[in-house]
Write a protein that holds these residues in place. Structure first.
Motif, PDB file in Angstrom:
ATOM      1  N   UNK A   1     -41.042  22.948   7.752  1.00 12.55           N
ATOM      2  CA  UNK A   1     -41.375  23.652   8.956  1.00 12.55           C
ATOM      3  C   UNK A   1     -40.182  23.802   9.667  1.00 12.55           C
ATOM      4  N   UNK A   2     -39.293  22.914   9.648  1.00 16.87           N
ATOM      5  CA  UNK A   2     -37.972  22.968  10.549  1.00 16.87           C
ATOM      6  C   UNK A   2     -36.804  23.513   9.903  1.00 16.87           C
ATOM      7  N   UNK A   3     -36.926  24.422   8.867  1.00 24.30           N
ATOM      8  CA  UNK A   3     -35.941  25.004   7.851  1.00 24.30           C
ATOM      9  C   UNK A   3     -35.595  24.050   6.677  1.00 24.30           C
ATOM     10  N   UNK A   4     -34.597  24.049   6.175  1.00 22.89           N
ATOM     11  CA  UNK A   4     -34.271  23.370   5.000  1.00 22.89           C
ATOM     12  C   UNK A   4     -34.360  21.843   5.122  1.00 22.89           C
ATOM     13  N   UNK A   5     -34.900  21.202   4.296  1.00 23.51           N
ATOM     14  CA  UNK A   5     -35.111  19.761   4.528  1.00 23.51           C
ATOM     15  C   UNK A   5     -34.873  18.803   2.969  1.00 23.51           C
ATOM     16  N   UNK A   6     -34.642  17.612   3.133  1.00 18.64           N
ATOM     17  CA  UNK A   6     -34.263  16.873   1.917  1.00 18.64           C
ATOM     18  C   UNK A   6     -35.580  16.179   1.587  1.00 18.64           C
TER      19      UNK A   6
ATOM     20  N   UNK B   1     -25.758  22.267   5.123  1.00 24.12           N
ATOM     21  CA  UNK B   1     -25.550  23.067   3.837  1.00 24.12           C
ATOM     22  C   UNK B   1     -25.112  24.420   4.284  1.00 24.12           C
ATOM     23  N   UNK B   2     -24.067  24.759   3.320  1.00 28.36           N
ATOM     24  CA  UNK B   2     -23.824  26.132   3.269  1.00 28.36           C
ATOM     25  C   UNK B   2     -24.821  27.224   3.055  1.00 28.36           C
TER      26      UNK B   2
ATOM     27  N   UNK C   1     -28.737  29.017  -1.013  1.00 21.65           N
ATOM     28  CA  UNK C   1     -29.012  29.875  -1.991  1.00 21.65           C
ATOM     29  C   UNK C   1     -29.269  29.561  -3.220  1.00 21.65           C
ATOM     30  N   UNK C   2     -28.179  28.543  -3.752  1.00 18.36           N
ATOM     31  CA  UNK C   2     -28.418  27.947  -5.247  1.00 18.36           C
ATOM     32  C   UNK C   2     -28.999  26.734  -5.196  1.00 18.36           C
TER      33      UNK C   2
END
Length: 365
Positions: free
Chosen positions: A250-255, A272-273, A278-279
């Motif tokens: 919900x808040x973008x990329x997460x671990x 994270x770049x 993307x990878x």
């Protein structure tokens, strides 16, 4: 002071390769620490720099001159060993003076050098004692004094503090640091103790199986280790390495990390770049978090819920152990802030989270 270049150096004993194309460039006045476990090749490399071991391939250059075929006495280096190697029947003065006497240095110059070295190492009152009358730390000072009076281009230290007790090691670390600051000499120092490496070095070369795994400023090695091996070797306690995934939340990329009893823990905001995003989006990663990257969460702060299993009070902080992502994790928290058998809400400093590829174990940038 001198520069030192180790250029694609190899060392093999028959079919067994001990050093595998090691390349390190050391600037004048730099303090380089070769760090690694027993058998990684660090002492072999030091002996090759000193001329005590031959080179299978590559070059070693001191101030630009190739020294591969020079004998140790012609390399203008001084070495301090783990064993003090003092002459038991000689006084401290005579031990320090002996090498200069052999080289034919006049008595007046010898006396001046001894007095200067003794003052530098604060051992003027020990000059007339014999080694048997000295403590371990004092003996190591004498060994250092014997090296200093040579005024070499390069100082080599081979685990000089391993025979000392814990308090003496701390004291002698300070002495060696002070010595380097005063003399500004180029030093190569071998140790398996990562605390020594972090406190002494201007750069650290972490070695494993004859290969330099990471060469950089000690803080960079600590904060951004090149691979999982370096992450686990440098730091006490070591960096936590937790299996997880990069997912869109919900808040973008997460671990996201699976928990053994079901459910998941999620951390958002990891740096994270775009290329890495993307990878690795939707793929497994290894999540590296230093123990001090955890803290007790403030109200309203994103947090993970941890069932504290064991606590180890150390005085200035408390080490709290819990399970996260199916592995044991250690958090360094404030004193008396956690108790075994209780739940704790822990925040993660996401700016310091490091990700590694689970196949290659190399850091993801």
């Amino acid at each position: 002071m001198a520069t030192l270049e180790i250029d694609r150096v190899r060392k093999a004993y028959g079919t067994m390769e001990v050093l595998k194309e090691v390349s390190i460039s050391i600037g004048s006045g730099e303090f380089l620490v070769l760090l690694g476990p027993s058998g990684c090749g660090k002492s072999t490399l030091l002996n090759m720099i000193a001329g005590l071991e031959g080179i299978t391939d590559g070059q070693i250059r001191i101030d630009g001159d190739v020294v591969n075929d020079l004998s140790p006495k012609d390399r203008d280096i001084a070495m301090v060993f783990q064993s003090y190697a003092l002459y038991p029947t000689m006084t401290v003065r005579q031990n320090i003076e002996f090498g200069m006497k052999i080289r034919g240095i006049p008595a007046v110059e010898r006396d001046k050098s001894i007095r200067e070295a003794a003052a530098l190492l604060q051992m003027e009152h020990l000059l007339d004692r014999r080694p048997s009358q000295l403590s371990g730390g004092q003996r190591q000072r004498v060994a250092m004094g014997r090296a200093i009076v040579r005024n070499p281009k390069l100082f080599l230290f081979d685990e000089p503090l391993s025979n000392l007790d814990a308090k003496l090691r701390v004291d002698m670390r300070t002495e060696i640091k002070r010595l380097h600051q005063r003399l500004g000499t180029t030093i190569v120092y071998v140790t398996h103790d990562q605390i020594e490496a972090m406190t002494l070095a201007s750069r650290v070369a972490v070695m494993k199986d004859g290969i330099v795994q990471h060469l950089d400023d000690p803080q960079v090695v600590y904060d951004r280790p090149a691979n999982v091996y370096v992450a686990r070797f440098v730091g006490s306690p070591a960096m936590n390495i937790i299996p997880g995934r990069l997912v869109d939340g919900a808040e973008g990329l997460e671990l996201e990390m699976d928990e053994p009893k079901g459910g998941t823990s999620r951390i958002s905001g990891a740096a994270v770049s775009e290329a890495a995003r993307r990878r690795y989006a939707g793929r497994p990663v290894l999540v590296g978090i230093r123990p001090e990257g955890f803290s007790l969460a403030e109200p309203g702060q994103q947090a993970i819920q941890a069932a504290i299993e064991v606590v180890e009070p150390t005085g200035p902080d408390t080490l709290a152990m819990f399970t996260m992502g199916g592995v044991e994790v250690i958090a360094r928290l404030a004193p008396r802030s956690a108790q075994a058998g209780q739940m704790a809400s822990l925040a993660v400093e996401t700016a310091k989270v490091v990700l590694f590829d689970p196949q290659t174990e190399i850091r993801i940038d």
